[in-house]
Each structure stands twice: as structure tokens, then as C-alpha cells.
Design a protein around this motif. Structure first.
Motif, short mmCIF file in Angstrom:
data_model
loop_
_atom_site.label_atom_id
_atom_site.label_comp_id
_atom_site.label_asym_id
_atom_site.label_seq_id
_atom_site.Cartn_x
_atom_site.Cartn_y
_atom_site.Cartn_z
N SER A 102 0.82 -1.21 0.00
CA SER A 102 0.00 0.00 0.00
C SER A 102 0.85 1.26 0.00
O SER A 102 0.36 2.34 -0.31
CB SER A 102 -0.93 0.00 1.22
OG SER A 102 -0.19 -0.07 2.42
N LEU A 124 -14.25 6.48 4.06
CA LEU A 124 -12.82 6.71 3.90
C LEU A 124 -12.58 7.37 2.56
O LEU A 124 -13.28 7.10 1.59
CB LEU A 124 -12.06 5.38 3.97
CG LEU A 124 -12.40 4.45 5.15
CD1 LEU A 124 -11.60 3.16 5.04
CD2 LEU A 124 -12.14 5.14 6.49
N GLU A 125 -11.58 8.26 2.50
CA GLU A 125 -11.30 8.95 1.25
C GLU A 125 -9.85 8.74 0.82
O GLU A 125 -8.92 8.97 1.59
CB GLU A 125 -11.57 10.45 1.37
CG GLU A 125 -11.28 11.21 0.07
CD GLU A 125 -11.63 12.68 0.13
OE1 GLU A 125 -11.29 13.41 -0.82
OE2 GLU A 125 -12.23 13.11 1.15
N GLY A 126 -9.68 8.31 -0.41
CA GLY A 126 -8.38 8.22 -1.04
C GLY A 126 -8.49 8.76 -2.45
O GLY A 126 -9.36 9.58 -2.75
N THR A 127 -7.60 8.32 -3.32
CA THR A 127 -7.73 8.65 -4.74
C THR A 127 -7.78 7.35 -5.53
O THR A 127 -7.25 6.32 -5.09
CB THR A 127 -6.56 9.51 -5.24
OG1 THR A 127 -5.33 8.82 -5.00
CG2 THR A 127 -6.52 10.86 -4.55
N ASN A 136 -6.33 6.75 -8.32
CA ASN A 136 -5.12 6.49 -9.07
C ASN A 136 -5.44 6.07 -10.50
O ASN A 136 -5.08 4.98 -10.95
CB ASN A 136 -4.26 5.43 -8.38
CG ASN A 136 -3.74 5.92 -7.03
OD1 ASN A 136 -3.18 7.00 -6.92
ND2 ASN A 136 -3.95 5.14 -6.00
N ALA A 145 0.36 10.05 -8.01
CA ALA A 145 1.02 8.98 -7.25
C ALA A 145 2.39 8.64 -7.82
O ALA A 145 3.28 8.20 -7.10
CB ALA A 145 0.14 7.73 -7.22
N ASP A 171 -11.60 8.76 -4.32
CA ASP A 171 -12.13 7.41 -4.13
C ASP A 171 -12.77 7.35 -2.76
O ASP A 171 -12.09 7.33 -1.73
CB ASP A 171 -11.00 6.38 -4.24
CG ASP A 171 -11.51 4.95 -4.33
OD1 ASP A 171 -12.74 4.77 -4.37
OD2 ASP A 171 -10.69 4.03 -4.37
N GLU A 205 -7.16 -0.68 3.29
CA GLU A 205 -6.01 0.13 2.89
C GLU A 205 -6.17 0.59 1.45
O GLU A 205 -6.60 -0.19 0.59
CB GLU A 205 -4.71 -0.67 3.01
CG GLU A 205 -4.28 -0.99 4.41
CD GLU A 205 -2.94 -1.73 4.42
OE1 GLU A 205 -1.92 -1.11 4.78
OE2 GLU A 205 -2.93 -2.90 4.04
N PHE A 206 -5.82 1.84 1.19
CA PHE A 206 -5.74 2.34 -0.18
C PHE A 206 -4.37 1.98 -0.76
O PHE A 206 -3.35 2.06 -0.07
CB PHE A 206 -5.92 3.86 -0.23
CG PHE A 206 -7.32 4.31 0.05
CD1 PHE A 206 -8.28 4.27 -0.94
CD2 PHE A 206 -7.68 4.78 1.31
CE1 PHE A 206 -9.58 4.69 -0.70
CE2 PHE A 206 -8.97 5.20 1.58
CZ PHE A 206 -9.93 5.16 0.57
N TYR A 207 -4.37 1.61 -2.02
CA TYR A 207 -3.14 1.28 -2.73
C TYR A 207 -2.90 2.32 -3.83
O TYR A 207 -3.85 2.95 -4.31
CB TYR A 207 -3.24 -0.11 -3.38
CG TYR A 207 -2.86 -1.25 -2.47
CD1 TYR A 207 -1.74 -2.02 -2.73
CD2 TYR A 207 -3.63 -1.57 -1.36
CE1 TYR A 207 -1.39 -3.09 -1.91
CE2 TYR A 207 -3.29 -2.62 -0.52
CZ TYR A 207 -2.17 -3.38 -0.81
OH TYR A 207 -1.82 -4.42 0.02
N PRO A 208 -1.65 2.48 -4.26
CA PRO A 208 -1.37 3.41 -5.37
C PRO A 208 -1.65 2.81 -6.74
O PRO A 208 -1.16 3.29 -7.74
CB PRO A 208 0.12 3.71 -5.19
CG PRO A 208 0.68 2.49 -4.56
CD PRO A 208 -0.41 1.97 -3.66
#
Length: 513
Positions: free
Chosen positions: A83, A267-270, A272, A323, A485, A497-500
Motif C-alpha cells: 500500500s 474513507l477517502e483516497g484517490t 489512481n 502517485a 475514491d 487500505e488504499f493502494y497506489p
């Protein structure tokens, strides 16, 4: 149409979705809650996804990002991404590289079982590398493996991979060569890997079931069973969430998360990925660079982000997302400023003083892309371009738009199947099977060939940035954003978990004790 009107239209769509979500399941809420409790008691979870796994489940024939996202839990390579964007040992315990960068020696992990209970050995590794090289539909992976001179089992613990030329990204490609049994032929329909989860069953357009693999070589999964429930209609997904039918859903819009009940954390991520209005460069009027540039000037990306995601997301100006830090050229982000008058001038120069009519084909199951297309209708209309939206099912989009290239324009997002910048850029070379926009530029092809030939990291980075600039200057596509995301996860669960890159790692998902 004014921005306020656009916002009202999108808000109305969200309200409709929310009203739908407050229907049937709420009237029978106890049943849904009982089902949720039953899943927890049985250490199971249900995950809502927006598309069926429409393509092959064979690791070398997967084309859809959504399929790779899920089967990340079934298949493994010698190394695997983390991650944090690094690579860690998986089916190999370690590796060593020769001084000239051409020979990789992998020490193969002992005691690994495939999901059909057969032991993995060096012959499976050699078979997998050779089969992947010969059959993979991933053009960037195929190109990397074409640089492999030989794959040999030196002994029962060691596999030696010799390259024709050094490749600083080779370990990233190694992580994408999933290891499979050399004597098994049903991967397309009943996949067998070595991952923490094993395939159980699939019901087309309904669900996919995975179970914890008790013979896993590593720490092992925390939940015993995962059922992926397919909701290609976004309203149906929201109904399922608010009815407690699913415990986890990814890739939601901000508006969707605002209509969730209190059982979820958000939850907030991107994501990618590179969301853009992808243009078929081989058909009129998009075969004229001035028309493509006009579209770039005609769109207001700040307004798109505000109207579709309350400002969440990251603006992009080319086929690279942040990223990939050292390869991302932020100077291209605002290469085209919002300038409707400039757009009209270019359209007039190209012979379209009164604009034209175009169609945006968009997969109906991806709400963020549909929302973006709706805003584009208004923004392009302001410069005289009449836009029609054609919403199609995912499998139709995959076949007709992506594979057959039978489209004018489309709003989607492309990710890097491997943790390499090359995976994002190689697809736009003239002879790439993934070049669904039919972009053809001799300079771009030359720059990418130089980038893939050099072993100097600084030179390669500069060449990748040069390639990005060509895509921007030629307006190969109308680049928009790396989407935010948004993930909804039951408050009783932890470990997401967010991954790149575009994967869902289920191995650490667990119920809170």
C-alpha cells in the motif's frame, strides 16, 4: 446553462437515488440487519461492486481493471506491491541482480500450495513467465517480457531470469506475472492461484464468492468468506448499502456517501487513474487537433470537480497521475485554461463555426463518469457543441467502445495495471492494442521507444515527461481528473487500505473485536 442549474440537475439525480435507497429494504430493515448480524457471526462479509467480471478470469487475459482489482486476492507473483508503493517478497523469498542489471536470480519460497492443494515449484514459475510472455493482453507487460532472453530453473530453489537489456522497472513487472500451476487449464472460468483467498463460485451478473485459503503460506486472511454482490445500477447499490445488504463498497461519489446511514464509516483516497473525455482521433471531427484543443479550452475542470464531487479530486493535464511523483508534470495541469472564446476561435478555424453534434458513450454503472458527462454536456454546449450521452452496460462498453473502437468519445478512467509510469503511457503508442483512441504520433512513438531503451533513470524520467507533454499539446484527450475514491465500510470492520494502483486487498479486513 448556469452552474447553479447544473448543480440542481445533479442534486435531483442524487435525490432520486436517495429516495430509491429509502424504499423496500427500509420497510423490512430487521431482515437486512439480521443478515448483517449473521455475516458477522459467520465471519463473512459482502462487498458491493458496480460491474460483473465480464472478461476472462485467466490472469494473463484479464482486461478490465475491476477484474484485476478483485483477483488481486487470488493470484500472486514472486513479489507483490504494498500500500506504500513498494514491493515485498511473495512467492520469492529474495532476489539478487547482477552488476550489469541483466540477470535476476530469485530464491523461490518453499512450502507454497496452490488452491487446488498442489505444491508450487520452480517449474510452475518458469511456465508462468513463459505463458504470460506469450499470451498476456497487457501490452506494457508484454513489452517488458519481450525483453526477457531466458527463464531457467537453476535448481529446485532458484529461478534465473536473464534480460536482453537492463530494465529498472523489471521488478514491478515481475509482480504482475502471476504464478499458476503448469498442469491446470481452467483458469478462465475457475482460477487457481496462491493468494490468501481462493475462488469458490461465480453467478454471472449476480455475485462472485471467495473463501479464505487455509493452506496459505503467509499470515492468512482475517475473514472466512467474501461475497461480491454485483449492482450495475447505482441506485440498487445505494439501496443495498442502506439496507445493510453489503458491508463494503468502493468508488462511490461524494453525493452517494452523503446519503449513507450511520452504520458506515467513509474513507477517502484517490482512485489512481486518469479520468478524461477520451476522443477517437481517427474519426471526424476529432481527427483535427484544433477541434481537440477547442474541447480542452471549453471545459472548466474546477467546476466539474465542484459539481460532481464537492471539490474533491485532483485536476490532471495529461496521462499521468500524482502517485507517480517523479514522473508527474504538474506544469501540464493548467496547460489549457478555461477559455470558451478561444475554443470558439479554434472551432471556426477548423471549419465548425456553428459547432457540431457529438456523442459521449459512458458505462452506466460508473456514476462518477456519468456525472462528469452530464456536466460536459452543458460546458460544451456553451461553445456550440451539442452533446448526446449514450449510457451503455459495462460489457457493451468493453466490447464496442474499447475493443472494437466504435465510438466518438467516452468518459472513463485508465489506471496503471503495473506500478509503472510506462503502463500509463505505452498504451498510446501507435501500435499498442490498448490504444483505443487511435492516437498516432511519430514523435510520441520515438520518445517512448527511447524511454524504454535507456537504463539511465534521469533520462527515462525526462523522456516520460516529454511524452506526457506531447499528449497534452496534441490534445490526444480532454484530461480532467484523478477521481476521489470514497469507500463505505461497516463500522464493525477494520483493515481497509488504499493502494497506489487499482486493487482491493481483502487480506487485512477483519471484524472489530
Amino acid at each position: 446553462m448556469k452552474k447553479q442549474t447544473i448543480a440542481l440537475l445533479l442534486s435531483a439525480a442524487v435525490m432520486t437515488m436517495a429516495l430509491s435507497a429509502c424504499g423496500g429494504p427500509k420497510s423490512n430493515g430487521s431482515g437486512s440487519d439480521d443478515a448483517n448480524t449473521s455475516r458477522a457471526d459467520n465471519n463473512e462479509i459482502a462487498v458491493g461492486i458496480s460491474q460483473d467480471l465480464g472478461d476472462s478470469l485467466d490472469p494473463y487475459q484479464m482486461t478490465a481493471a475491476g477484474t484485476r482489482e478483485i483477483l488481486f486476492n487470488v493470484y500472486e507473483g514472486l513479489y507483490k506491491p504494498t500500500s506504500s508503493g513498494d514491493f515485498e517478497p511473495a512467492l520469492a523469498e529474495s532476489y539478487a541482480v547482477s552488476e550489469d542489471g541483466r540477470v535476476y536470480t530469485f530464491t523461490i519460497r518453499q512450502g507454497v500450495l496452490f488452491h487446488n492443494e498442489t505444491p508450487m515449484d520452480v517449474n510452475d514459475v518458469v511456465y508462468s513467465f513463459n505463458t504470460c510472455a506469450a499470451t498476456s493482453v497487457d501490452s506494457s507487460l508484454g513489452a517488458a517480457l519481450s525483453n526477457v532472453a531466458s527463464v531457467e530453473a537453476a535448481n529446485e530453489n532458484t529461478v534465473v531470469v536473464t534480460l536482453k537489456e537492463p530494465d529498472s522497472d523489471f521488478l514491478a513487472y515481475v509482480a504482475s506475472v502471476y504464478i499458476v500451476p503448469d498442469d491446470y487449464s481452467d483458469q478462465a472460468t475457475a482460477p487457481v492461484g496462491t493468494g490468501p483467498f481462493k475462488y469458490v463460485s461465480r453467478s454471472v451478473q449476480e455475485n462472485l464468492v471467495l473463501e479464505k485459503f487455509d493452506g496459505y503460506w503467509g499470515e492468512g486472511a482475517k475473514v472466512d468468506r467474501v461475497t461480491f454482490m454485483i449492482y450495475e445500477n447505482s441506485s440498487a447499490l445505494m439501496t443495498a448499502l442502506n439496507g445493510g445488504a453489503v458491508d463494503l463498497a468502493m468508488h462511490l461519489t461524494v453525493s452517494q456517501t452523503q446519503n449513507l446511514d450511520e452504520r458506515y464509516n467513509v474513507l477517502e483516497g484517490t482512485m489512481n487513474l486518469v479520468q478524461a473525455l477520451y476522443l477517437n482521433n481517427a474519426v471526424a471531427p476529432f481527427d483535427d487537433v484544433r477541434v481537440r484543443q477547442a474541447l480542452c479550452y471549453a471545459i472548466d475542470r474546477d467546476a466539474i470537480l465542484e459539481l460532481t464531487a464537492d471539490g474533491h479530486g485532483t485536476k490532471l493535464g495529461s496521462s499521468m497521475y500524482p502517485a507517480f511523483t517523479k514522473y508527474f508534470d504538474d506544469s501540464l495541469t493548467d496547460y489549457y485554461t478555461y477559455d470558451p472564446e478561444k475554443a470558439k476561435e479554434l472551432l471556426t478555424e477548423a471549419g465548425y463555426p456553428n459547432g457540431f453534434t457529438m456523442t459521449i458513450t459512458v458505462p452506466s454503472n460508473y456514476t462518477p463518469h456519468v456525472d462528469t458527462a452530464q456536466v460536459l454536456v452543458e460546458q460544451l454546449g456553451a461553445v456550440g457543441i451539442t452533446v448526446e450521452i449514450e449510457e451503455v452496460e459495462w460489457n457493451t462498453w468493453l466490447q464496442r467502445t474499447y475493443t472494437e473502437r466504435d465510438f466518438q468519445s467516452t468518459v472513463v478512467g485508465f489506471d496503471a495495471a503495473n506500478l509503472t509510469a510506462n503502463a500509463l503511457l505505452q498504451r498510446w503508442t501507435s501500435d499498442s492494442e490498448k490504444n483505443m483512441i487511435n492516437f498516432s504520433n511519430a514523435e510520441y512513438d520515438s520518445v517512448m521507444a527511447q524511454a524504454n531503451a535507456t537504463t539511465d533513470d534521469a533520462a527515462r524520467t525526462a523522456l516520460f515527461k516529454q511524452a506526457e507533454r506531447i499528449l497534452t499539446e496534441e490534445a490526444a484527450n480532454v484530461y480532467i481528473q484523478d477521481l476521489a475514491d470514497m469507500v463505505a465500510i461497516n463500522k464493525n470492520l477494520t483493515g481497509f487500505e488504499f493502494y497506489p494502483l487499482y486493487v482491493l486487498d481483502l487480506s487485512n479486513i477483519a471484524y472489530v473485536q
